[in-house]
Scaffold this motif. Structure first.
Motif, mmCIF file in Angstrom:
data_model
loop_
_atom_site.group_PDB
_atom_site.id
_atom_site.type_symbol
_atom_site.label_atom_id
_atom_site.label_comp_id
_atom_site.label_asym_id
_atom_site.label_seq_id
_atom_site.Cartn_x
_atom_site.Cartn_y
_atom_site.Cartn_z
ATOM 1 N N VAL A 25 0.935 -1.183 0.026
ATOM 2 C CA VAL A 25 0.206 -0.104 -0.057
ATOM 3 C C VAL A 25 0.830 1.405 -0.016
ATOM 4 C CG1 VAL A 25 -1.630 1.488 1.070
ATOM 5 C CG2 VAL A 25 -1.856 -1.231 1.010
ATOM 6 N N HIS A 26 1.688 1.213 0.856
ATOM 7 C CA HIS A 26 2.665 2.493 0.872
ATOM 8 C C HIS A 26 3.556 2.752 -0.279
ATOM 9 C CE1 HIS A 26 2.318 4.102 4.638
ATOM 10 N NE2 HIS A 26 2.125 2.800 5.644
ATOM 11 N N LEU A 27 4.000 1.504 -0.954
ATOM 12 C CA LEU A 27 4.642 1.672 -2.335
ATOM 13 C C LEU A 27 3.840 2.097 -3.323
ATOM 14 C CD1 LEU A 27 6.605 -1.704 -2.020
ATOM 15 C CD2 LEU A 27 7.673 0.489 -1.759
ATOM 16 N N MET A 41 16.259 3.872 -0.219
ATOM 17 C CA MET A 41 17.149 4.399 -1.042
ATOM 18 C C MET A 41 16.292 5.449 -1.983
ATOM 19 S SD MET A 41 18.583 2.868 -4.760
ATOM 20 C CE MET A 41 16.822 3.025 -5.539
ATOM 21 N N ILE A 42 15.053 5.058 -2.430
ATOM 22 C CA ILE A 42 14.316 5.891 -2.935
ATOM 23 C C ILE A 42 13.973 7.199 -2.258
ATOM 24 C CG2 ILE A 42 11.978 6.401 -4.068
ATOM 25 C CD1 ILE A 42 12.111 3.293 -4.851
ATOM 26 N N PHE A 43 13.485 7.060 -0.905
ATOM 27 C CA PHE A 43 13.286 8.074 0.028
ATOM 28 C C PHE A 43 14.388 9.105 0.059
ATOM 29 C CE2 PHE A 43 14.854 8.556 4.414
ATOM 30 C CZ PHE A 43 13.792 9.825 4.930
ATOM 31 N N ALA A 44 15.732 8.667 0.181
ATOM 32 C CA ALA A 44 16.698 9.214 0.241
ATOM 33 C C ALA A 44 17.171 10.178 -0.950
ATOM 34 C CB ALA A 44 18.080 8.782 0.627
ATOM 35 N N LEU A 45 17.196 9.585 -2.051
ATOM 36 C CA LEU A 45 17.475 10.125 -3.181
ATOM 37 C C LEU A 45 16.419 11.175 -3.540
ATOM 38 C CD1 LEU A 45 18.802 7.350 -5.632
ATOM 39 C CD2 LEU A 45 20.103 9.095 -4.375
ATOM 40 N N ALA A 99 4.759 20.550 -7.508
ATOM 41 C CA ALA A 99 6.137 20.106 -7.103
ATOM 42 C C ALA A 99 5.874 19.966 -5.503
ATOM 43 C CB ALA A 99 7.054 21.001 -7.783
ATOM 44 N N MET A 100 5.437 20.979 -4.961
ATOM 45 C CA MET A 100 5.182 20.970 -3.509
ATOM 46 C C MET A 100 4.636 19.832 -2.788
ATOM 47 S SD MET A 100 7.125 23.574 -2.272
ATOM 48 C CE MET A 100 6.463 23.296 -0.456
ATOM 49 N N MET A 101 4.242 18.911 -3.615
ATOM 50 C CA MET A 101 3.609 17.667 -3.058
ATOM 51 C C MET A 101 4.616 16.555 -2.831
ATOM 52 S SD MET A 101 0.138 17.398 -5.441
ATOM 53 C CE MET A 101 -0.518 15.670 -4.766
ATOM 54 N N THR A 102 5.875 16.824 -3.378
ATOM 55 C CA THR A 102 6.867 15.800 -3.169
ATOM 56 C C THR A 102 7.113 15.204 -1.874
ATOM 57 O OG1 THR A 102 8.097 16.769 -5.184
ATOM 58 C CG2 THR A 102 9.391 15.212 -3.676
ATOM 59 N N PRO A 103 7.139 15.836 -0.783
ATOM 60 C CA PRO A 103 7.391 15.225 0.634
ATOM 61 C C PRO A 103 6.296 13.993 1.035
ATOM 62 C CG PRO A 103 7.842 17.703 0.754
ATOM 63 C CD PRO A 103 7.090 17.287 -0.674
ATOM 64 N N TRP A 104 5.233 14.332 0.593
ATOM 65 C CA TRP A 104 4.039 13.597 0.766
ATOM 66 C C TRP A 104 4.532 11.914 -0.053
ATOM 67 C CZ3 TRP A 104 -1.485 13.788 -1.414
ATOM 68 C CH2 TRP A 104 -2.597 12.428 -1.132
ATOM 69 N N ALA A 105 4.998 12.108 -1.370
ATOM 70 C CA ALA A 105 5.717 10.780 -1.754
ATOM 71 C C ALA A 105 6.735 10.075 -0.878
ATOM 72 C CB ALA A 105 5.860 11.194 -3.245
ATOM 73 N N ILE A 106 7.689 11.231 -0.385
ATOM 74 C CA ILE A 106 8.661 10.857 0.307
ATOM 75 C C ILE A 106 8.435 10.002 1.407
ATOM 76 C CG2 ILE A 106 10.735 11.638 1.593
ATOM 77 C CD1 ILE A 106 10.884 13.712 -0.516
ATOM 78 N N TRP A 107 7.479 10.208 2.249
ATOM 79 C CA TRP A 107 6.911 9.848 3.423
ATOM 80 C C TRP A 107 6.693 8.558 3.323
ATOM 81 C CZ3 TRP A 107 2.405 7.927 5.450
ATOM 82 C CH2 TRP A 107 2.237 7.565 6.493
ATOM 83 N N HIS A 108 5.941 8.222 2.285
ATOM 84 C CA HIS A 108 5.141 6.990 1.791
ATOM 85 C C HIS A 108 6.296 5.806 1.629
ATOM 86 C CE1 HIS A 108 0.974 7.260 2.053
ATOM 87 N NE2 HIS A 108 0.899 8.431 1.486
ATOM 88 N N ARG A 140 7.980 4.916 5.133
ATOM 89 C CA ARG A 140 6.961 3.870 5.528
ATOM 90 C C ARG A 140 6.861 2.675 4.866
ATOM 91 N NH1 ARG A 140 6.162 3.594 10.475
ATOM 92 N NH2 ARG A 140 3.982 3.012 10.335
ATOM 93 N N GLY A 141 7.130 2.592 3.618
ATOM 94 C CA GLY A 141 7.095 1.473 2.959
ATOM 95 C C GLY A 141 8.228 0.318 3.246
#
Length: 446
Positions: free
Chosen positions: A236-238, A309-313, A414-423, A426-427
């Motif tokens: 779900v998080h992915l 890795m995706i979260f960090a990059l 573009a400002m929605m990016t942190p939302w994706a990073i959080w998921h 959590r994933g």
């Protein structure tokens, strides 16, 4: 190139292997198919300003053409086609789908008004619905888990290279001819590729690259696949992470040429020949590098590190993405966007590989289709549409011109990016728990 048909039976049935050369040819053809799908999709972006002037459209109408008109049918038809692909020959489904969407892309060049172009784009979406879910399932059967992220990263090159070629051909053909000719040039060759896919791609036995083998008659229903996916928090998080990332990516990439034309006075020819190649190189390096790095991290530390890795990059890429919309110097803006693309292009291969690894064998195409359904209905459907609608609203609310309203509309998305990073973070947390549970289960006596 052929492969003997596996016999139906129990989970211990020995299935034939696919040769190394057959794997490579099939992966190449599937990647080429994905390339054509994104080329046919992305070409619209470089043509938006010419279409707007020729057919007298506004930004909201351009957003509908770029987003929801295509995505609604692409997303909704993907699941029933994927269910069919979990039972029937996936290669043949892909070949038929490629023929359909290539023909509809060519028809876009014959449109004389908004409605006709809208219907042709819907046709493209209908055709493309039959491509990605079967392709994901085939690649998961061709490559074992430890090589799957790299294989799907190679497949995902279709996004970057297809987007580049759509922009490159669209800009150059429009410069020398017109936007209608551009649709014909990219649409017709797809029919030839469809023939090659039918003749030379192989249909691998289901579960060939896994210890567990699929049984011929155990394909679950679509509803069962939905329930199984929903009960898996890592999946779900992915899916949420890749969906929000796609919403941002589709919105920004499909409107970037219009942004450059309006705010930096670039021409379609300049964008095609100077801007697009730089982004293509950054995207290819990020996609391939991300896949390779993901496989190495997984081999050493576990699959959960791919999500982290995706979260960090993506976290590192975020400030460079914002710079693109905040500066007025074209060289600084393009450089910042290239860095952002290099860092954030890592996500596709590892994300799809992780989802395929979490999916039961007979649910792989449907899980891929569910992922793509959400990605495309929300990401592709809402992303470009939202940019156009918000741009039009900003003109009315703040009295901005076309250039500034588009700039701040893109910045908003573009400002929605942190939302994706959080998921993605959590994933990774849930993936680590799953790995620990599996390791503990292996230690238990039989």
């Amino acid at each position: 190139m052929s492969l003997s048909k596996p016999m139906a039976g129990d989970a211990n049935t020995v299935l034939p292997e696919v040769s190394s050369s057959a794997r490579k040819v099939t992966l190449f053809l599937l990647t080429a198919t994905y390339f054509f799908s994104y080329m046919d999709r992305q070409i619209l972006s470089i043509l938006l300003e010419d279409i707007k002037a020729d057919l007298l459209l506004n930004d909201a109408q351009l957003g509908y053409l770029s987003g929801i008109a295509f995505a609604l049918f692409y997303a909704t038809l993907g699941i029933p086609i994927a269910s069919l692909a979990d039972r029937k020959n996936r290669r043949n489904i892909i070949a038929v789908a490629l023929t359909v969407w290539s023909g509809m892309t060519a028809l876009c060049g014959l449109a004389q008004n908004f409605v006709q172009l809208l219907l042709a784009r819907i046709g493209v979406g209908v055709g493309e619905a039959g491509s990605s879910p079967p392709s994901h399932s085939m690649i998961a059967d061709l490559y074992p888990a430890e090589k799957r992220a790299s294989a799907l990263a190679i497949y995902s090159l279709g996004v970057t290279l297809g987007a580049f070629m759509g922009t490159f051909l669209g800009g150059n053909v429009t410069h020398f001819f017109d936007w209608r000719t551009a649709f014909l040039v990219v649409g017709i060759p797809g029919v030839i590729l469809a023939i090659l896919v039918r003749l030379f791609a192989v249909e691998p036995p289901r579960g060939m690259s896994d210890l567990q083998k699929a049984v011929a008659d155990d394909a679950p229903s679509i509803s069962a696949s939905f329930k199984a996916m929903w009960k898996n928090p890592a999946a779900v998080h992915l899916v949420m992470g890749v969906t929000i990332t796609s919403l941002i990516g589709y919105g920004l990439s499909l409107w970037s040429p219009a942004y450059l034309i309006r705010n930096f006075q670039m021409t379609e020819f300049q964008i095609a020949n100077y801007y697009a190649p730089v982004l293509a190189l950054a995207g290819v390096a990020g996609t391939i590098g991300g896949g390779k790095l993901a496989d190495r991290l997984a081999a050493r530390f576990g699959l959960h590190t791919q999500s982290w890795m995706i979260f960090a990059l993506k976290t590192c890429a975020f400030p460079f993405l914002l710079i693109f919309y905040l500066v007025d110097d074209i060289y600084l803006a393009a450089g910042a966007y290239a860095v952002a693309l290099l860092l954030q292009s890592c996500y596709l291969g590892p994300t799809f590989a992780l989802i395929q690894g979490l999916a039961p064998l007979r649910m792989r195409a449907v899980w891929a289709a569910i992922t793509l359904f959400i990605i495309n209905l929300i990401g592709l459907g809402i992303g470009p549409t939202a940019v156009g609608v918000i741009s039009l609203q900003y003109q009315g609310w703040f009295g901005l011109n076309d250039a500034e309203s588009l700039r701040w509309s893109l910045f908003t998305i573009a400002m929605m990016t942190p939302w994706a990073i959080w998921h993605y973070w959590r994933g990774g947390v849930f993936l680590k728990r799953i790995e620990a549970e599996r390791a503990e289960a292996k230690m238990q006596p039989a």
